[in-house]
Design an enzyme around this catalytic site. Sequence first.
Site, mmCIF file in Angstrom:
data_model
loop_
_atom_site.group_PDB
_atom_site.id
_atom_site.type_symbol
_atom_site.label_atom_id
_atom_site.label_comp_id
_atom_site.label_asym_id
_atom_site.label_seq_id
_atom_site.Cartn_x
_atom_site.Cartn_y
_atom_site.Cartn_z
ATOM 1 N N THR A 1 -44.734 -65.928 -19.879
ATOM 2 C CA THR A 1 -43.259 -66.066 -19.834
ATOM 3 C C THR A 1 -42.808 -66.524 -21.224
ATOM 4 O O THR A 1 -42.633 -65.706 -22.112
ATOM 5 C CB THR A 1 -42.788 -67.033 -18.730
ATOM 6 O OG1 THR A 1 -43.418 -68.294 -18.903
ATOM 7 C CG2 THR A 1 -43.085 -66.479 -17.354
ATOM 8 N N THR B 1 -51.179 -76.327 -15.787
ATOM 9 C CA THR B 1 -50.728 -74.988 -16.115
ATOM 10 C C THR B 1 -49.872 -74.447 -15.002
ATOM 11 O O THR B 1 -50.034 -74.811 -13.837
ATOM 12 C CB THR B 1 -51.913 -74.038 -16.302
ATOM 13 O OG1 THR B 1 -51.416 -72.823 -16.844
ATOM 14 C CG2 THR B 1 -52.612 -73.750 -14.999
ATOM 15 N N ASN C 1 -35.421 -74.618 -24.364
ATOM 16 C CA ASN C 1 -35.052 -74.976 -23.001
ATOM 17 C C ASN C 1 -33.559 -75.107 -22.791
ATOM 18 O O ASN C 1 -33.099 -75.212 -21.664
ATOM 19 C CB ASN C 1 -35.772 -76.258 -22.586
ATOM 20 C CG ASN C 1 -37.222 -75.959 -22.311
ATOM 21 O OD1 ASN C 1 -37.527 -75.193 -21.418
ATOM 22 N ND2 ASN C 1 -38.105 -76.526 -23.117
#
Lengths: 413, 413
Positions: free
Chosen positions: A158, A195, A408
């Site tokens: 991603t 993860t 973000n």
Amino acid sequence: MSTTVSPLAPKSHPKMPAVDGVRIATAEAGIKYKSRTDLLVMAFDEGTEVAGVFTRSKCPSAPVDYCRDNLKAGKARVLVVNSGNANAFTGKKGRQSTAMTGEAAAKAAACQPGDVFLASTGVIGEPLDAGKFSHLLAGMVKDAKPGLWADAGKAIMTTDTYPKYATATVKLGDADVTINGIAKGAGMIAPDMATMLSFVATDAPIAAAVLQDLLSKGVGKTFNSVTVDSDTSTSDTLLFFATGAAAKKGAPKITDPKDARLAQFRRALNRILKNLALQVVRDGEGARKQVEVTVTGARSGRSAKRIALSIANSPLVKTAVAGEDANWGRVVMAVGKAGEPADRDLLSIWFGDNRLAHNGERDPDYSEELTSSYMKGDEIRIRADIGLGRGKATVWTCDLTKQYVEINGDYRS
Amino acid sequence: MSTTVSPLAPKSHPKMPAVDGVRIATAEAGIKYKSRTDLLVMAFDEGTEVAGVFTRSKCPSAPVDYCRDNLKAGKARVLVVNSGNANAFTGKKGRQSTAMTGEAAAKAAACQPGDVFLASTGVIGEPLDAGKFSHLLAGMVKDAKPGLWADAGKAIMTTDTYPKYATATVKLGDADVTINGIAKGAGMIAPDMATMLSFVATDAPIAAAVLQDLLSKGVGKTFNSVTVDSDTSTSDTLLFFATGAAAKKGAPKITDPKDARLAQFRRALNRILKNLALQVVRDGEGARKQVEVTVTGARSGRSAKRIALSIANSPLVKTAVAGEDANWGRVVMAVGKAGEPADRDLLSIWFGDNRLAHNGERDPDYSEELTSSYMKGDEIRIRADIGLGRGKATVWTCDLTKQYVEINGDYRS
């Protein structure tokens, strides 16, 4: 998938051998991303055993629920992974989506839905339309090929800036067996499954219960010892598949976790898990430096790990590292706030080999120049000795940079 | 002290009246900063009672240790505060520094060292040379004047971009009493004493035990409900002084925390504590938006507060707010990782009045346009209803911006 590769990316990727009994296919399903693969299928030979570890979030994704259910039987024939949509917090639609994917995959692999494993990564809360890719599964299973591990690592990315691979070939009994692993990060990384997604496969003939034992013990000092931002994903999934195909070459079937013949295999697996976990940290969003935090002299190992995570998750410690500032006062702060036994006047702190603080105050012999030079490196080791006992733990994180905020602040839009 | 004032700064500061029995002086001692005041003295009339709340850090600063010791007797005659150096993690030198300052202050105010209170804020780990300012104390106590509250607020600033004041005048019995408060932030802000330093004084005649009760209860929904970055300082100190001077005007002496005459005073104190706490959040390092997080429907109030803090401390939630992105999926993540009872399929989430998620999935009636427009404001309210019980809590934080990283990446240097 970012256009700028992390400066901490591995210089080269290992050549991933085939794992006997595993076939791979990827596709561009256009779930969210354009002009890149976003769908991965792994098909496993009959008799493949499976184990898994998942997020401890109270709001897990639909695929996590699906895998947990299927894991009870310990058998796997096919894995389907999509990137671009996490199918998390999607309610009834989410369950419909996993059911539809599971049925299509089972039909494609001529197995039961209970032999199917699913994982999804990407945005939370958007319904995942399984109709977009379930019709592709039959063709993918049919065309899947053993050697496509490099493609597999890419299809699950991603915001990762590089794919993550690890491999080892070791003896089990007298036979060579292979272990391959892939992983993807790179935000929402914190213990309780660091993860977001990782898949490991071997041709060793190992029973599901033994795989689970190896995996559950293996994550403690690997995936569960890394943190990027203290945020735990709803989707964290680590699956471990054993096809057993190496039995043909004489590898012994392992059904007891205490079997002494596992020693070399266990060490290799743990190295792979640590290697993948560190690759995830080194690709932490915006990361420019890897940070290893070791706490020694705590009351217990558990206490040491809590203190180490308090240091590794502190925004003030992480921004100081980003600024190449050996601000050991912030390490004192992070030790103090961990809530674990600590005595200010016994504390010592090192950055690399430079001891900056000793017995509760600045080390008089500390060299600002040497330390400043050390902080310019891209692998920073911080050590805090609590001075109370023998508890020890190491965790890994990365620095907190403006790029983390940038990535973000506009990920969804 | 930054040159750029936070966009969330109050439009104007309240006019701070004198508090009878309190005299104030400030000075430029040159401890670290140049051309600004960095030393504050408050002198209190004989008979002043005191209460305090401190950091829960296991590595508290030397002044925190000093205050904790002196608080047992509950009497105060002088407060000395310096900015630019926290006198934290300074070992034996730190204790020598507080002892030297305490003796000089006691001599200046003609009292015992046990009547002296100290606070220091700034860099951790640098020895604080009390010789730099202890000779100033006698002159400062002598020249201290009642009206200098505005100066007091400025002298204690570090990376604050504005001074923080609050005041109220209320009836105690038939007499007017005044409560004044000042505070400073602005990083290392997290519950267990959110502000680094805050000082509140009143002329009301209230016994130390009652002050302590008011303060300990008052911080729960105020200072202990704000967080900037989850990092807890080694120096957090909130002191509350009551000179009793209003007794001359007929204010009754309060010796029982249950005294009904305290009602109005208690409400005013709590308003002041909340006002100061919010000013600290609004001056959080790099803050561009204030964020109010309310959790309803949790199993208990305690559970609600833990979930609210998990949301408020999540870097992913805070960067999304900075990016004006109503990324409610990250709120789901933060609820899930809090470790408190939650049921994904009962969860609802609002940004302002816009309900984005309901019963475990995206709200079908949610308007992206209205929500996007809402996110452009500078006061963002996030609400999560857990759907399990009646527990409720509200906490406050700010967004996580690139400026936070910038400020903290080169604070020490």
